[in-house]
Design a protein around this motif. Structure first.
Motif, PDB file in Angstrom:
ATOM      1  N   ASN A 143       1.279   4.367  -2.698  1.00 40.94           N
ATOM      2  CA  ASN A 143       1.274   5.797  -2.373  1.00 40.94           C
ATOM      3  C   ASN A 143       2.463   6.499  -3.021  1.00 40.94           C
ATOM      4  OD1 ASN A 143      -0.963   5.511  -0.718  1.00 40.94           O
ATOM      5  ND2 ASN A 143       0.244   5.248   1.141  1.00 40.94           N
ATOM      6  N   LEU A 156      -9.880   4.053  -0.808  1.00 44.10           N
ATOM      7  CA  LEU A 156      -8.412   3.987  -0.719  1.00 44.10           C
ATOM      8  C   LEU A 156      -7.838   3.831  -2.126  1.00 44.10           C
ATOM      9  CD1 LEU A 156      -5.832   3.816   1.085  1.00 44.10           C
ATOM     10  CD2 LEU A 156      -6.139   1.343   1.142  1.00 44.10           C
ATOM     11  N   HIS A 157      -6.724   4.511  -2.352  1.00 46.60           N
ATOM     12  CA  HIS A 157      -6.014   4.405  -3.623  1.00 46.60           C
ATOM     13  C   HIS A 157      -6.927   4.631  -4.826  1.00 46.60           C
ATOM     14  CE1 HIS A 157      -2.709   1.932  -1.453  1.00 46.60           C
ATOM     15  NE2 HIS A 157      -2.462   3.224  -1.410  1.00 46.60           N
ATOM     16  N   LEU A 194      -0.464  10.370  14.099  1.00 48.72           N
ATOM     17  CA  LEU A 194      -1.188   9.103  14.271  1.00 48.72           C
ATOM     18  C   LEU A 194      -0.574   8.279  15.395  1.00 48.72           C
ATOM     19  CD1 LEU A 194      -1.893   8.153  10.549  1.00 48.72           C
ATOM     20  CD2 LEU A 194      -3.537   8.944  12.259  1.00 48.72           C
ATOM     21  N   MET A 247      -5.858  16.853   8.860  1.00 47.76           N
ATOM     22  CA  MET A 247      -6.127  15.632   9.602  1.00 47.76           C
ATOM     23  C   MET A 247      -5.145  14.568   9.141  1.00 47.76           C
ATOM     24  SD  MET A 247      -7.711  13.988  11.853  1.00 47.76           S
ATOM     25  CE  MET A 247      -7.395  12.254  12.179  1.00 47.76           C
ATOM     26  N   PRO A 248      -4.274  14.070  10.019  1.00 47.23           N
ATOM     27  CA  PRO A 248      -3.320  13.027   9.621  1.00 47.23           C
ATOM     28  C   PRO A 248      -4.037  11.784   9.085  1.00 47.23           C
ATOM     29  CG  PRO A 248      -2.739  13.892  11.779  1.00 47.23           C
ATOM     30  CD  PRO A 248      -4.098  14.448  11.429  1.00 47.23           C
ATOM     31  N   TYR A 249      -3.447  11.209   8.060  1.00 46.13           N
ATOM     32  CA  TYR A 249      -4.032  10.028   7.419  1.00 46.13           C
ATOM     33  C   TYR A 249      -2.934   9.004   7.159  1.00 46.13           C
ATOM     34  CZ  TYR A 249      -6.568   7.323   3.819  1.00 46.13           C
ATOM     35  OH  TYR A 249      -7.155   6.320   3.088  1.00 46.13           O
ATOM     36  N   SER A 250      -3.321   7.739   7.264  1.00 45.76           N
ATOM     37  CA  SER A 250      -2.353   6.658   7.094  1.00 45.76           C
ATOM     38  C   SER A 250      -1.767   6.578   5.687  1.00 45.76           C
ATOM     39  CB  SER A 250      -3.026   5.320   7.424  1.00 45.76           C
ATOM     40  OG  SER A 250      -4.229   5.185   6.667  1.00 45.76           O
ATOM     41  N   ASP A 251      -2.497   7.084   4.696  1.00 43.27           N
ATOM     42  CA  ASP A 251      -2.040   6.970   3.314  1.00 43.27           C
ATOM     43  C   ASP A 251      -2.093   8.308   2.576  1.00 43.27           C
ATOM     44  OD1 ASP A 251      -1.743   3.849   2.666  1.00 43.27           O
ATOM     45  OD2 ASP A 251      -3.315   4.185   4.145  1.00 43.27           O
ATOM     46  N   PRO A 252      -1.250   9.238   3.018  1.00 44.90           N
ATOM     47  CA  PRO A 252      -1.292  10.584   2.436  1.00 44.90           C
ATOM     48  C   PRO A 252      -0.617  10.632   1.071  1.00 44.90           C
ATOM     49  CG  PRO A 252       0.428  10.500   4.098  1.00 44.90           C
ATOM     50  CD  PRO A 252      -0.200   9.128   4.042  1.00 44.90           C
ATOM     51  N   ASP A 274     -11.912   5.149  12.577  1.00 48.87           N
ATOM     52  CA  ASP A 274     -11.838   6.467  11.945  1.00 48.87           C
ATOM     53  C   ASP A 274     -11.672   6.411  10.428  1.00 48.87           C
ATOM     54  OD1 ASP A 274     -12.133   7.723  14.330  1.00 48.87           O
ATOM     55  OD2 ASP A 274     -10.144   8.633  14.395  1.00 48.87           O
ATOM     56  N   GLY A 275     -11.258   5.256   9.924  1.00 49.63           N
ATOM     57  CA  GLY A 275     -10.984   5.171   8.490  1.00 49.63           C
ATOM     58  C   GLY A 275      -9.499   5.190   8.165  1.00 49.63           C
ATOM     59  N   GLN A 276      -8.669   5.121   9.213  1.00 48.34           N
ATOM     60  CA  GLN A 276      -7.232   4.979   8.969  1.00 48.34           C
ATOM     61  C   GLN A 276      -7.011   3.538   8.512  1.00 48.34           C
ATOM     62  OE1 GLN A 276      -5.372   7.588   9.174  1.00 48.34           O
ATOM     63  NE2 GLN A 276      -6.430   8.968  10.593  1.00 48.34           N
ATOM     64  N   THR A 277      -6.193   3.382   7.470  1.00 43.54           N
ATOM     65  CA  THR A 277      -5.961   2.051   6.931  1.00 43.54           C
ATOM     66  C   THR A 277      -5.232   1.183   7.953  1.00 43.54           C
ATOM     67  OG1 THR A 277      -5.702   3.123   4.802  1.00 43.54           O
ATOM     68  CG2 THR A 277      -5.052   0.817   4.928  1.00 43.54           C
ATOM     69  N   ARG A 333       2.664   9.463  -5.898  1.00 44.04           N
ATOM     70  CA  ARG A 333       3.367  10.747  -5.737  1.00 44.04           C
ATOM     71  C   ARG A 333       4.289  11.004  -6.925  1.00 44.04           C
ATOM     72  NH1 ARG A 333       4.224   8.534  -0.149  1.00 44.04           N
ATOM     73  NH2 ARG A 333       2.494   9.394   1.047  1.00 44.04           N
ATOM     74  N   GLU A 387       2.491  10.905  10.332  1.00 44.47           N
ATOM     75  CA  GLU A 387       2.827   9.646  11.006  1.00 44.47           C
ATOM     76  C   GLU A 387       2.986   9.867  12.505  1.00 44.47           C
ATOM     77  OE1 GLU A 387       6.046   7.197   9.480  1.00 44.47           O
ATOM     78  OE2 GLU A 387       5.238   7.336   7.442  1.00 44.47           O
ATOM     79  N   LYS A 446       0.829  -1.207   0.000  1.00 41.26           N
ATOM     80  CA  LYS A 446       0.000   0.000   0.000  1.00 41.26           C
ATOM     81  C   LYS A 446       0.862   1.255   0.000  1.00 41.26           C
ATOM     82  CE  LYS A 446      -0.986   1.111   4.880  1.00 41.26           C
ATOM     83  NZ  LYS A 446      -0.487   2.492   4.913  1.00 41.26           N
ATOM     84  N   ASP A 447       1.986   1.195   0.715  1.00 42.67           N
ATOM     85  CA  ASP A 447       2.867   2.351   0.778  1.00 42.67           C
ATOM     86  C   ASP A 447       3.640   2.522  -0.528  1.00 42.67           C
ATOM     87  OD1 ASP A 447       2.402   2.860   3.765  1.00 42.67           O
ATOM     88  OD2 ASP A 447       2.959   0.755   3.658  1.00 42.67           O
ATOM     89  N   GLN A 454       4.134  14.058   5.446  1.00 44.94           N
ATOM     90  CA  GLN A 454       3.995  12.620   5.720  1.00 44.94           C
ATOM     91  C   GLN A 454       4.526  12.269   7.097  1.00 44.94           C
ATOM     92  OE1 GLN A 454       5.800   9.731   2.944  1.00 44.94           O
ATOM     93  NE2 GLN A 454       5.469  11.264   1.383  1.00 44.94           N
ATOM     94  N   LEU A 498     -11.615   9.634   5.675  1.00 39.33           N
ATOM     95  CA  LEU A 498     -11.834   9.973   7.087  1.00 39.33           C
ATOM     96  C   LEU A 498     -13.183  10.659   7.266  1.00 39.33           C
ATOM     97  CD1 LEU A 498      -8.247  11.250   7.967  1.00 39.33           C
ATOM     98  CD2 LEU A 498      -9.214   8.958   8.277  1.00 39.33           C
TER      99      LEU A 498
END
Lengths: 404, 263
Positions: free
Chosen positions: A175, A283-284, B77, B57-62, A295-298, A179, B74, A171-172, B70, B108
């Motif tokens: 991301n 996501l993605h 979170l 708002m911090p997010y796991s997959d920015p 919260d919706g954090q993966t 970018r 991190e 997943k990272d 980033q 979110l």
């Protein structure tokens, strides 16, 4: 019933779409237009067919697994041999097709994310063949457990970037590739390796993988004289599965199974079973089932197989899940590794650990349906890349032995 | 319907009326370096001259952020920041006299509930949401919720946007349009400036009342250049870096410098 195999996106029921920065929308539009035109352009079709024949090695074989059958309740089992493709998996079907599209769009550079490394290798291969620049993003955890594929990509001339942020997995990597794409979109095509991401990727990648199902359908009709009772595939992002499913969705009498990575068990929280342990979100680039917290954090996914270690899944799978056309079940690490061992010992075929999830699922389905049943399993990749993992799991390395 | 906090349109108009070239819009993520620390920093941002605070708002997959943000996300979170903390930060900014907009990846908001988020944001005194990964085409629920609570919906426009898309974005946005050069990547300054200037004029031609520019601005001089053609100058990474390196004091110093550039 409408023929679900004709779904063209951008939506699959409430799933799919384009949840992506505005900066990339024109690129997605251009990809879609080029793809649609290519579908009706005999020159493109010819070029792709010729490469499939003379380079990938298509059609891939359909092999009956007569000894493995004993472990599947005696059901007849046929394996669609995507492991025999050039580069060792189904990923080349899509990577090569997208590389051709990229050329048509005048792009000179390909980027890709990769988990197990199979898609990275396939993209690096296509780039070498078509004389394009290539850069691959891979999570640091995956570069360690799939080191051989990193070497392969570099030998093929690709630059491999180990991604060290987030969970350091697929997943990272995605991301990071995104970018790169935003910044370099003018000359770069992002070869998404699965049926995920923003429209048109889910529909487009499915269209490039559909060759698996179309071939298999004809082959099993010829070999067994009828359609299979069940089709089984593993589902990470889900491209090998969509590829084989697509040809059978309209055949309501054919049961279709997708096997997700159950990791250490869905109850442990260490898994990649989006349908058992996730819920819809975004996501993605697409709306689909994902592993996420309140919260919706993966949430981090886990699987012994890097290729299935992904917290999201292609949106069409979410639709097929909710409409119950496809049954999705988790297969844990242990079951998958046992299937690796069994197929190796009974058929002399070493499967990728990803594909072994489909085999383990077929063992379950076969036992349920009994000896009269006819099963089609997509053997999406070969296991050469997994030897270190397998040797550790089964304790096959001699003590003190060092690979040089 | 009660409108508790200032909306960005009114804030930007007030900046214009006081004779400043452009508004200063500063981004900081909630939870970095800690929840309290981030709120303190946002309040300091207002005191040092920022007209609008982008509460991130911090997010796991920015996927659209560069390394500085980033890393801060991190940390946020890891500090256990929750979506609801965003409203605490928004209230603090509003109480300090600033205008607060939330910047959040869409999942979110979706998981909180689009309508519930809009309601709570309005109650907290927030102006609206900047949605980096939500295009108007996918925003039906948000269009409805933002109408119901009279919230600003700030969509992004990019140099690559076609005239048709620019028209849709302008029509769908309220408050201002966020003119992005390249998201998440701080590009070569002269080139980016050229793109941004061109984009702002395309947005204005398409009827946008206000367009603010987000790019790699890090100094008062650069802010002054952008302020010449934009209604607002958006600064993110540079402020986060200042906060990380020198705490609130360095953040305040940079903000004053940037505000001077916008004056």
């Amino acid at each position: 019933m409408t023929d679900l195999s004709q779904e063209q996106g951008p939506y699959f029921g409430p799933f799919g779409g384009r949840f992506i920065p505005e900066a990339l929308i024109p690129a997605l539009d251009e990809i879609e237009e080029t793809w649609r035109k290519s579908q009706v352009d005999p020159a493109f079709t010819e070029e792709l067919l010729e490469l499939q024949r003379s380079y990938i090695g298509r059609p891939s074989l359909l092999t009956e697994a007569t000894r493995f059958s004993a472990h599947c309740g005696g059901a007849r089992v046929f394996l669609k041999r995507e492991d025999l493709n050039h580069t060792g998996s189904h990923k080349i079907n899509n990577a090569l097709a997208q590389a051709l599209l990229a050329k048509r769009m005048g792009k000179t550079r390909l980027i890709a994310e990769t988990g197990a490394g199979q898609h990275g290798v396939a993209t690096a291969t296509a780039a070498a063949l078509l004389d394009m620049e290539c850069e691959v993003y891979m999570g640091e955890e995956d570069t360690a457990r799939q080191a051989l594929n990193v070497a392969r990509m570099r030998l093929l001339g690709a630059k491999v970037n180990a991604v060290s942020n987030g969970t350091r997995t697929l997943k990272d990597a995605m991301n990071e590739a995104m970018r790169d794409w935003v910044a370099n979109v003018a000359r770069t095509h992002y070869v998404i390796g699965t049926v995920a991401g923003p429209h048109p990727f889910p529909a487009m990648v499915r269209s490039f993988q559909r060759v698996i199902g179309d071939e298999a359908r004809g082959q099993i009709l010829e070999a067994a004289g009828r359609l299979p009772d069940a089709v089984c595939a593993c589902v990470g992002g889900g491209s090998n599965a969509m590829g084989i499913f697509a040809a059978f969705l309209a055949d309501t009498e054919v049961r279709i199974y997708g096997f997700e990575a159950g990791g250490e068990g869905v109850e442990t929280g260490r898994h990649a079973a989006r349908f058992s342990g996730g819920r819809p979100g975004v996501l993605h680039g697409s709306a689909t089932y994902i592993l996420q917290d309140e919260d919706g954090q993966t949430r981090a996914s886990h699987s012994i197989s890097a290729g299935l270690d992904y917290p999201s899944v292609g949106p069409e799978h979410s639709y097929l899940h909710d409409t119950a056309r496809v049954i999705y079940e988790p297969v844990v690490d242990e079951e998958a590794m046992e299937a690796v061992r069994l197929l190796s010992r009974t058929e002399g075929i070493i499967p990728a650990i990803e594909s072994a999830h489909a085999l383990a699922g077929a063992m379950r389905v076969g036992r349920e349906l009994g000896p009269e049943a006819l099963l089609l399993v997509n053997l999406s990749g070969r296991g050469d890349k997994d030897m270190t993992t397998a040797a550790k799991w089964f304790d096959y390395f001699d003590e003190g032995a060092v690979q040089v | 319907m009660t409108t508790r906090g200032a909306r960005t349109g009114a804030t930007l108009d007030a900046v214009d009326e006081r004779g400043a070239k452009a508004a200063l819009i500063g981004y900081l993520p909630v939870g970095f370096p800690s929840l309290e620390g981030s709120i303190e920093a946002m309040v300091e941002l207002v005191r040092s001259g920022a007209d609008i605070v982008e509460v991130g708002m911090p997010y796991s997959d920015p996927g659209m952020d560069g390394p500085v943000i980033q890393h801060a996300a991190e940390r946020g979170l890891a500090n256990g920041v929750r979506t609801r903390d965003v409203f605490t930060a928004v209230s603090a900014v509003a109480e300090a006299g600033g205008t607060a907009v939330v910047m959040s990846y869409w999942n979110l908001v979706l998981q909180y509930g689009v309508e519930a988020f809009a309601r709570d944001l309005d109650s907290a005194g927030g102006a609206g949401i900047i949605t980096p990964d939500l295009i108007p085409d996918e925003a039906d629920d948000w269009l409805a919720a933002s109408d119901a609570h009279d919230l600003d919906r700030i969509f992004l426009a990019a140099p690559s946007s076609t005239p048709e898309r620019i028209a849709t974005i302008v029509e769908s946005s309220r408050g201002f349009v966020y003119a992005a050069s390249t998201m998440g990547v701080t590009g070569v300054r002269s080139e980016v400036d050229h793109h941004a200037r061109d984009l702002v004029s395309r947005l204005k031609d398409a009827g946008a009342a206000r367009a603010c520019v987000g790019l790699g601005v890090s100094t008062g001089e650069q802010a002054a250049e952008v302020a010449d053609y934009a209604d607002g100058v958006i600064v993110g990474s540079a402020l986060v870096r200042a906060l990380e390196n020198g705490g609130v004091a360095e953040l305040a110093a940079l903000t004053e410098q940037l505000a001077e550039g916008c004056a």
